[in-house]
Design a protein around this motif. Structure first.
Motif, mmCIF file in Angstrom:
data_model
loop_
_atom_site.group_PDB
_atom_site.id
_atom_site.type_symbol
_atom_site.label_atom_id
_atom_site.label_comp_id
_atom_site.label_asym_id
_atom_site.label_seq_id
_atom_site.Cartn_x
_atom_site.Cartn_y
_atom_site.Cartn_z
ATOM 1 N N GLN A 24 4.171 5.364 -8.088
ATOM 2 C CA GLN A 24 3.616 4.962 -9.379
ATOM 3 C C GLN A 24 3.365 3.461 -9.470
ATOM 4 O OE1 GLN A 24 6.556 6.099 -12.241
ATOM 5 N NE2 GLN A 24 8.181 4.817 -11.348
ATOM 6 N N ASN A 25 4.008 2.681 -8.589
ATOM 7 C CA ASN A 25 3.792 1.231 -8.578
ATOM 8 C C ASN A 25 2.728 0.800 -7.589
ATOM 9 O OD1 ASN A 25 5.898 0.789 -10.476
ATOM 10 N ND2 ASN A 25 7.399 1.005 -8.817
ATOM 11 N N GLY A 26 2.052 1.788 -6.989
ATOM 12 C CA GLY A 26 1.009 1.460 -6.033
ATOM 13 C C GLY A 26 1.522 1.062 -4.674
ATOM 14 N N GLU A 27 2.779 1.376 -4.363
ATOM 15 C CA GLU A 27 3.355 1.046 -3.064
ATOM 16 C C GLU A 27 3.350 2.268 -2.165
ATOM 17 O OE1 GLU A 27 6.470 -2.513 -3.805
ATOM 18 O OE2 GLU A 27 7.012 -0.604 -4.705
ATOM 19 N N LEU A 28 3.143 2.020 -0.887
ATOM 20 C CA LEU A 28 3.009 3.098 0.086
ATOM 21 C C LEU A 28 4.297 3.904 0.189
ATOM 22 C CD1 LEU A 28 1.082 4.261 2.321
ATOM 23 C CD2 LEU A 28 2.305 2.758 3.925
ATOM 24 N N LEU A 29 4.156 5.219 0.173
ATOM 25 C CA LEU A 29 5.300 6.103 0.391
ATOM 26 C C LEU A 29 5.430 6.342 1.890
ATOM 27 C CD1 LEU A 29 4.846 8.665 -2.530
ATOM 28 C CD2 LEU A 29 6.624 6.931 -2.313
ATOM 29 N N ALA A 36 -8.138 4.814 2.478
ATOM 30 C CA ALA A 36 -7.770 4.901 1.061
ATOM 31 C C ALA A 36 -8.937 4.478 0.184
ATOM 32 C CB ALA A 36 -6.537 4.031 0.790
ATOM 33 N N ILE A 37 -9.617 3.408 0.576
ATOM 34 C CA ILE A 37 -10.774 2.957 -0.197
ATOM 35 C C ILE A 37 -11.883 4.011 -0.174
ATOM 36 C CG2 ILE A 37 -12.616 1.224 -0.291
ATOM 37 C CD1 ILE A 37 -10.544 -0.771 0.866
ATOM 38 N N ALA A 38 -12.138 4.575 1.008
ATOM 39 C CA ALA A 38 -13.196 5.579 1.123
ATOM 40 C C ALA A 38 -12.889 6.809 0.279
ATOM 41 C CB ALA A 38 -13.377 5.961 2.591
ATOM 42 N N HIS A 39 -11.650 7.273 0.313
ATOM 43 C CA HIS A 39 -11.274 8.450 -0.487
ATOM 44 C C HIS A 39 -11.348 8.139 -1.983
ATOM 45 C CE1 HIS A 39 -9.902 11.582 2.335
ATOM 46 N NE2 HIS A 39 -9.550 10.577 3.143
ATOM 47 N N ALA A 40 -10.931 6.919 -2.366
ATOM 48 C CA ALA A 40 -10.990 6.557 -3.782
ATOM 49 C C ALA A 40 -12.441 6.476 -4.257
ATOM 50 C CB ALA A 40 -10.267 5.225 -3.998
ATOM 51 N N GLN A 53 -7.698 3.134 -10.709
ATOM 52 C CA GLN A 53 -6.967 4.358 -11.039
ATOM 53 C C GLN A 53 -7.118 5.414 -9.949
ATOM 54 O OE1 GLN A 53 -8.696 6.639 -14.308
ATOM 55 N NE2 GLN A 53 -10.435 5.216 -14.332
ATOM 56 N N PHE A 54 -8.251 5.393 -9.243
ATOM 57 C CA PHE A 54 -8.426 6.342 -8.155
ATOM 58 C C PHE A 54 -7.622 5.925 -6.924
ATOM 59 C CE2 PHE A 54 -12.141 6.896 -10.847
ATOM 60 C CZ PHE A 54 -12.208 8.280 -10.949
ATOM 61 N N LEU A 55 -7.503 4.607 -6.710
ATOM 62 C CA LEU A 55 -6.666 4.141 -5.599
ATOM 63 C C LEU A 55 -5.198 4.494 -5.835
ATOM 64 C CD1 LEU A 55 -8.194 0.628 -4.815
ATOM 65 C CD2 LEU A 55 -8.010 2.543 -3.220
#
Length: 821
Positions: free
Chosen positions: A425-430, A370-374, A406-408
């Motif tokens: 939208q709350n930044g929690e994993l789906l 996730a960090i790399a993609h962001a 915002q990218f994360l």
């Protein structure tokens, strides 16, 4: 705690002399594996090269804050905000799994707007600013609690014990989550709060407390224990069991089913590797959904401390798991103590180290991606696909690093296992949860078998799936579904009654009251059978009721029908006598036409009784009461006319009386017509507003359904009967007053007796009718019709028939004149 630096390939180890949890080394391996994959994939990440730092906080607040300060300081010197080298702040920090670690870090990291990716459950924050920098590699925590609740209800485990940590996280669980469980019928025999372990001190101070806690847990009647814990909780429970064993406290270890939350993972110190883990056999836990990564096991197999001498974590891990020392010039050479570097990790039992990736390690792996993609998305946006030098890129990072959030939030990708990773939208994993069944072995190893899933995003009927047959239960239950209840289920035929002073899951079982059943176990209240059924003797089922009515084929119906026909024949016989002797004085004395009308109405009243026998239908229901009312009104009005005729005849014989003009047939017929039409009007109003109809009486007679005629309107029926009663009382009164008038063949006396019989019958009818049920009510009404009609017939006409047939000498004009004189 893991931190990342963008465009660096640095690896730093902050290691204390403290002995480590060998299982947690997999978190480091998952991190290194993910970084290696991203750095090797230059096609996917052309602008990103990742490096990382690893900090050990020793599960303490002091260690957490110290690690955060070192993260923000220059290397080898604790000087926050002072960096003389070209070092940058880390792009992001991966923290967890304990929530307190994440919360303590947030206090400092939010100042620098450094994203924090949490691979454990989300901490409860009081500062909204701190929450802005959280990115959760964990689904919304409420989904997990909903899944646990559905698991408990699925297996009908309503009497459980709860073990939680004695901290803010445990307090919130007890305060907010357990009441939700209670609302769904779950009771708690106990709630045990275990103190947070302090691994910098000895355990002597908590020995007594641990012994008391585990004794209460293992000695409880609840067979299911819900454990809300984190990384070290399993270790603490095992320490409790060990303390009890040392103190020779009798425990039945394998008698409970442990249900564990996602935040927990198996972590043991190496010195307890030989302790039994039987208490975990048959346990069920929730884990964040994960999938095997094809290259991870091979990556672990390549680990060798002799070829990675700078990897101090690997060195410590290797010496701990294989109980040996790696070659060191400062140590004396002892062949039996040194590691060869050829030891195999897959030979270790799972209680020491797991080769398959755990859910926490899987979350760390996804967090790196996730960090790399962001980062890749951020650079692609800012640089607008322009090629720049490393210095320009570094300057760009220093200027825009805070915009990584915002990218994360928007990042979505497919990992190497082919699974999509995205956030809400709350930044929690789906993502969903896997339901895991633990199976232990005598060599202190274990396997975790996936037996179900909890998918919050799936349709309702597919959101919770569990394979009951695949679950291995603790051996004491002999592979039968464990029961966890305060008391045995109430069997069918009984219902629950709460025990005073006990939780609502504890109750007594009492038999169902008369007329009610319970055809399920553990029912709150017994209920009545449907109207067309009745309870059986055991009160656990219903039988269909028999439909009954007063029929011509049964003895009672045959007897009543026989009497109705018999009385009808007697009436016809009397009518024939009066027709034959119509010219005799005794027949002429009281208006023979009124006599014929009375006899005819009595004949019809006897035949009317037959309408009440047999299966009720629409026509018979309409005719029963209406015909009965009109016919009896004609009969009573005829008697009234006879009585009035007698009275007027006596008055008319007085000298100067003007009543003579009222004498004659016209008055008698007027009385009959007026009374009869009044009754007809009542019946017409009844039929027009609420006519009688066939109906089923399902409740008055147990085990029977009575087919009867429903009156439709009780008030109209009472009006009909009231008018008849009025006619009867008037006739009785007038006849009683005229009973001693000096007139030959005076019928007033006979009418008085007949009306006394009539009124007595119908006065007795009312309480008798109301006290009987079913077809007996119809029989009572038929009997009253026959008895009252026969009373009129016998009292009025039997004396006359006696004179006509047996004493004809009295039936002469001379006798009439003699009596008048």
């Amino acid at each position: 705690m893991l931190s990342f630096e963008e465009e660096r390939d640095n690896y730093k180890e902050n290691i204390t002399s403290y002995r480590l949890f060998t299982h947690l080394y997999q978190h480091i391996a998952a991190l290194a594996f993910a970084v290696k994959e991203t750095n090797d994939n230059r096609q996917l990440f052309p602008n990103v090269t990742l490096g990382f730092h690893i900090y050990n906080n020793c599960f303490t607040e002091i260690g957490t804050y110290l690690a955060a300060m070192e993260l923000l300081s220059r290397r080898r010197r604790l000087a926050v905000n002072y960096k003389c080298e070209t070092e940058n702040l880390p792009a992001a920090v991966i923290s967890g799994p304990n929530t307190d670690i994440c919360l303590h870090l947030a206090t400092i990291l939010c100042i620098y707007k450094i994203p924090q990716l949490i691979f454990g459950s989300s901490p409860m924050v009081n500062n909204e600013v701190q929450g802005l920098f959280f990115h959760h590699m964990f689904p919304q925590i409420g989904y997990q609690y909903g899944g646990i609740l559905r698991l408990l209800l699925h297996f009908n485990w309503i009497w459980i014990g709860v073990v939680c940590r004695d901290d803010d996280t445990g307090q919130r669980f007890v305060q907010y989550v357990l009441p939700m469980f209670a609302q769904q019928g779950i009771c708690f025999q106990f709630i045990v709060r275990i103190p947070k372990p302090d691994f910098t001190n000895t355990l002597d101070a908590t020995v007594e407390k641990y012994n008391e806690m585990i004794t209460n847990v293992m000695g409880s009647t609840a067979n299911v224990i819900l454990v809300h814990g984190e990384t070290t909780t399993i270790m603490v429970i095992r320490l409790m069991i060990y303390v009890a064993e040392v103190m020779e406290t009798p425990l039945r270890i394998s008698t409970k089913v442990w249900v564990m939350t996602t935040q927990m993972e198996f972590a043991m110190l190496s010195f307890v590797r030989d302790w039994d883990i039987d208490f975990l056999h048959g346990a069920i836990s929730f884990e964040v959904h994960s999938k095997a990564l094809s290259g991870f096991k091979s990556f672990l197999q390549t680990k060798n401390p002799l070829s990675a001498k700078k990897d101090k974590f690997l060195w410590m891990f290797w010496e701990e798991v294989f109980n040996c020392d790696l070659p060191n010039p400062s140590l004396e050479k002892k062949d039996n103590m040194f590691c060869t570097g050829k030891e195999e990790l897959e030979a270790l039992p799972a209680s020491v180290f797991e080769m398959s990736m755990t859910s926490h390690s899987y979350s760390i792996y996804n967090a790196v991606y996730a960090i790399a993609h962001a980062l890749q998305a951020m650079y692609s946006t800012k640089l607008k696909q322009r090629a720049v030098s490393n210095d320009a890129r570094e300057e760009l990072w220093n200027r825009y690093s805070w915009q990584l959030h915002q990218f994360l939030r928007r990042v979505t990708f497919n990992n190497s296992a082919g699974e999509e990773v995205s956030f809400d939208q709350n930044g929690e994993l789906l993502a969903g949860f896997d339901i895991i069944n633990w199976v232990t072995f005598p060599n202190q190893s274990f396997v975790k078998i996936k037996v179900g899933t909890m998918e919050p995003q799936a349709p309702a009927d597919k959101s919770f799936i569990i394979q009951d047959d695949a679950i291995v239960w603790p051996s004491i239950f002999n592979q039968e579904l464990p029961l966890s209840r305060c008391n045995e289920k109430c069997q069918m035929g009984s219902n629950k009654r709460k025990k005073e002073g006990k939780p609502f899951c504890c109750y007594d079982c009492i038999p169902c009251p008369e007329g009610k059943i319970s055809n399920y176990t553990d029912i709150d209240e017994c209920f009545e059978c449907p109207g067309y059924q009745y309870p059986n003797e055991d009160k656990d089922g219903c039988f269909p009721k028999e439909i009954i009515f007063l029929s011509f084929g049964e003895p009672l119906g045959m007897i009543l029908a026989a009497f109705a026909l018999k009385f009808s024949l007697i009436t016809l016989f009397i009518l024939g006598i009066f027709v034959k002797y119509k010219d005799t004085p005794i027949v002429k004395a009281n208006n023979k036409n009124l006599t014929y009308i009375l006899l005819t109405s009595l004949l019809l009243s006897f035949l009317c009784a037959l309408l009440f026998i047999g299966q009720p239908g629409k026509v018979t229901c309409l005719l029963q009461q209406t015909a009965f009312g009109v016919i009896f009104s004609v009969a009573l009005s005829s008697i009234l006319a006879k009585t009035i005729t007698v009275i007027l005849a006596f008055i008319a014989t007085k000298p100067g009386s003007r009543i003579r003009r009222w004498m004659g047939r016209r008055l008698a017929y007027s009385i009959i017509i007026f009374c009869s039409l009044t009754q007809v009007a009542i019946n017409m109003a009844w039929l027009a507003t609420s006519p009688p109809f066939p109906d089923l009486d399902m409740y008055s007679v147990s085990q029977k359904i009575v087919l009867k005629c429903n009156e439709g309107s009780s008030s109209m029926l009472y009006t009909l009967l009231g008018f008849m009663g009025f006619l009867a009382l008037v006739s009785l009164t007038l006849a009683f007053l005229a009973r001693k008038l000096p007139d030959s063949f005076n019928e007033a006396t006979f009418i008085t007796f007949s009306m006394l019989v009539f009124c007595s019958v119908w006065l007795c009818f009312i309480p008798t009718y109301l006290s009987t049920k079913g077809k007996n009510m119809v029989a009572v009404e038929i009997f009253s019709i026959l008895a009252s009609s026969f009373g009129l017939l016998s009292c009025i006409f039997s004396p006359k028939c006696y004179i006509i047939l047996l004493r004809p000498e009295l039936n002469s004009k001379e006798q009439l004149i003699k009596r008048r004189d």
